[in-house]
Design a protein around this motif. Structure first.
Motif, mmCIF file in Angstrom:
data_model
loop_
_atom_site.group_PDB
_atom_site.id
_atom_site.type_symbol
_atom_site.label_atom_id
_atom_site.label_comp_id
_atom_site.label_asym_id
_atom_site.label_seq_id
_atom_site.Cartn_x
_atom_site.Cartn_y
_atom_site.Cartn_z
ATOM 1 N N SER A 163 36.468 48.623 33.880
ATOM 2 C CA SER A 163 37.017 47.782 34.860
ATOM 3 C C SER A 163 36.449 47.626 36.739
ATOM 4 O O SER A 163 37.007 48.822 36.671
ATOM 5 C CB SER A 163 37.698 46.906 34.402
ATOM 6 O OG SER A 163 38.899 47.848 34.674
ATOM 7 N N MET B 52 42.559 32.164 35.144
ATOM 8 C CA MET B 52 42.911 33.091 33.832
ATOM 9 C C MET B 52 41.801 33.748 34.183
ATOM 10 O O MET B 52 41.515 35.144 33.032
ATOM 11 C CB MET B 52 43.269 32.978 32.685
ATOM 12 C CG MET B 52 43.729 33.594 32.004
ATOM 13 S SD MET B 52 45.730 34.512 32.547
ATOM 14 C CE MET B 52 46.390 35.795 31.131
ATOM 15 N N LYS B 53 40.837 33.488 33.662
ATOM 16 C CA LYS B 53 39.182 33.812 33.214
ATOM 17 C C LYS B 53 38.565 35.181 34.679
ATOM 18 O O LYS B 53 38.339 35.786 34.088
ATOM 19 C CB LYS B 53 38.456 32.388 33.308
ATOM 20 C CG LYS B 53 38.533 31.884 32.117
ATOM 21 C CD LYS B 53 36.722 30.897 32.168
ATOM 22 C CE LYS B 53 37.290 29.875 30.175
ATOM 23 N NZ LYS B 53 36.083 29.181 29.912
ATOM 24 N N LYS B 54 38.994 34.447 35.894
ATOM 25 C CA LYS B 54 39.260 35.910 36.780
ATOM 26 C C LYS B 54 39.686 36.673 36.776
ATOM 27 O O LYS B 54 39.128 37.576 37.610
ATOM 28 C CB LYS B 54 39.368 35.011 38.392
ATOM 29 C CG LYS B 54 38.190 33.852 37.848
ATOM 30 C CD LYS B 54 38.474 33.494 39.730
ATOM 31 C CE LYS B 54 36.806 32.267 40.491
ATOM 32 N NZ LYS B 54 37.821 31.438 41.824
ATOM 33 N N LYS C 99 33.310 46.447 31.473
ATOM 34 C CA LYS C 99 31.721 45.631 31.292
ATOM 35 C C LYS C 99 30.150 46.950 29.659
ATOM 36 O O LYS C 99 30.706 47.823 29.747
ATOM 37 C CB LYS C 99 31.308 45.301 32.069
ATOM 38 C CG LYS C 99 31.972 44.163 32.743
ATOM 39 C CD LYS C 99 32.073 44.411 34.277
ATOM 40 C CE LYS C 99 32.609 44.194 35.619
ATOM 41 N NZ LYS C 99 33.115 45.437 36.740
ATOM 42 N N GLU D 265 38.526 43.595 31.983
ATOM 43 C CA GLU D 265 37.763 44.282 30.836
ATOM 44 C C GLU D 265 36.878 44.377 31.444
ATOM 45 O O GLU D 265 36.657 44.472 32.772
ATOM 46 C CB GLU D 265 37.262 42.750 30.456
ATOM 47 C CG GLU D 265 38.416 41.930 29.904
ATOM 48 C CD GLU D 265 37.937 40.324 29.185
ATOM 49 O OE1 GLU D 265 36.556 40.147 28.868
ATOM 50 O OE2 GLU D 265 38.383 40.046 28.526
ATOM 51 N N ARG E 178 41.073 38.422 33.829
ATOM 52 C CA ARG E 178 40.862 38.748 32.765
ATOM 53 C C ARG E 178 39.342 39.024 33.344
ATOM 54 O O ARG E 178 38.821 40.883 32.475
ATOM 55 C CB ARG E 178 40.200 37.575 31.402
ATOM 56 C CG ARG E 178 39.500 38.225 29.757
ATOM 57 C CD ARG E 178 39.637 37.861 29.180
ATOM 58 N NE ARG E 178 41.524 37.555 28.554
ATOM 59 C CZ ARG E 178 41.732 36.960 27.369
ATOM 60 N NH1 ARG E 178 40.859 36.326 26.810
ATOM 61 N NH2 ARG E 178 42.792 36.727 27.278
ATOM 62 N N ALA E 179 38.673 39.182 33.759
ATOM 63 C CA ALA E 179 37.150 38.904 34.064
ATOM 64 C C ALA E 179 37.172 40.855 35.086
ATOM 65 O O ALA E 179 36.486 42.011 34.641
ATOM 66 C CB ALA E 179 36.410 38.611 34.944
#
Length: 123
Positions: free
Chosen positions: A93, A1-3, A11, A9, A5-6
């Motif tokens: 993103s 899930m973090k990948k 930066k 999002e 989201r990265a």
């Protein structure tokens, strides 16, 4: 899930000259897509009038013109998005970057393809 989201999002903005130059080049690229799309629309309408083609406009020309208009709108929105990102000091993103690079040219390609089919160049 973090990948995932990265990828979605935004930066922080990189203030290096290389990044700012790349943003300027992306802006110019989007501007050229807008120009090509508008010129394509004018050219197709002029060519249709000049050749007096009897084929109904519904046989692909409406799709070509609609795709060209969509390409111009997407490219113009991309320009505004680049300006917005720079003002808010953020980098786009990964998915937004891909969208900015490929959506407008893809729509313009669809427009050119349908116009070539309509005018009988591709059968």
């Amino acid at each position: 899930m973090k990948k995932l989201r990265a990828l979605l999002e935004s930066k922080g903005l990189d203030d290096s000259p290389h990044y700012l130059l790349s943003q300027e080049l992306e802006f110019e690229y989007a501007k050229s897509i807008v120009t090509y799309s508008v010129a394509f629309i004018g050219g197709v309408i002029t060519l249709k009038s000049a050749l007096s083609i009897d084929t109904p406009i519904e046989d692909g020309l409406t799709v070509a013109i609609t795709a060209a208009v969509l390409s111009a709108v997407i490219a113009f929105e991309n320009q505004q998005g680049i300006i917005r990102d720079l003002r808010q000091k953020r980098a786009p993103s990964y998915f937004r970057t891909l969208y900015r690079k490929f959506a407008a040219p893809m729509c313009l390609g669809v427009a050119i393809g349908y116009a070539l089919i309509y005018f009988g160049v591709l059968a």
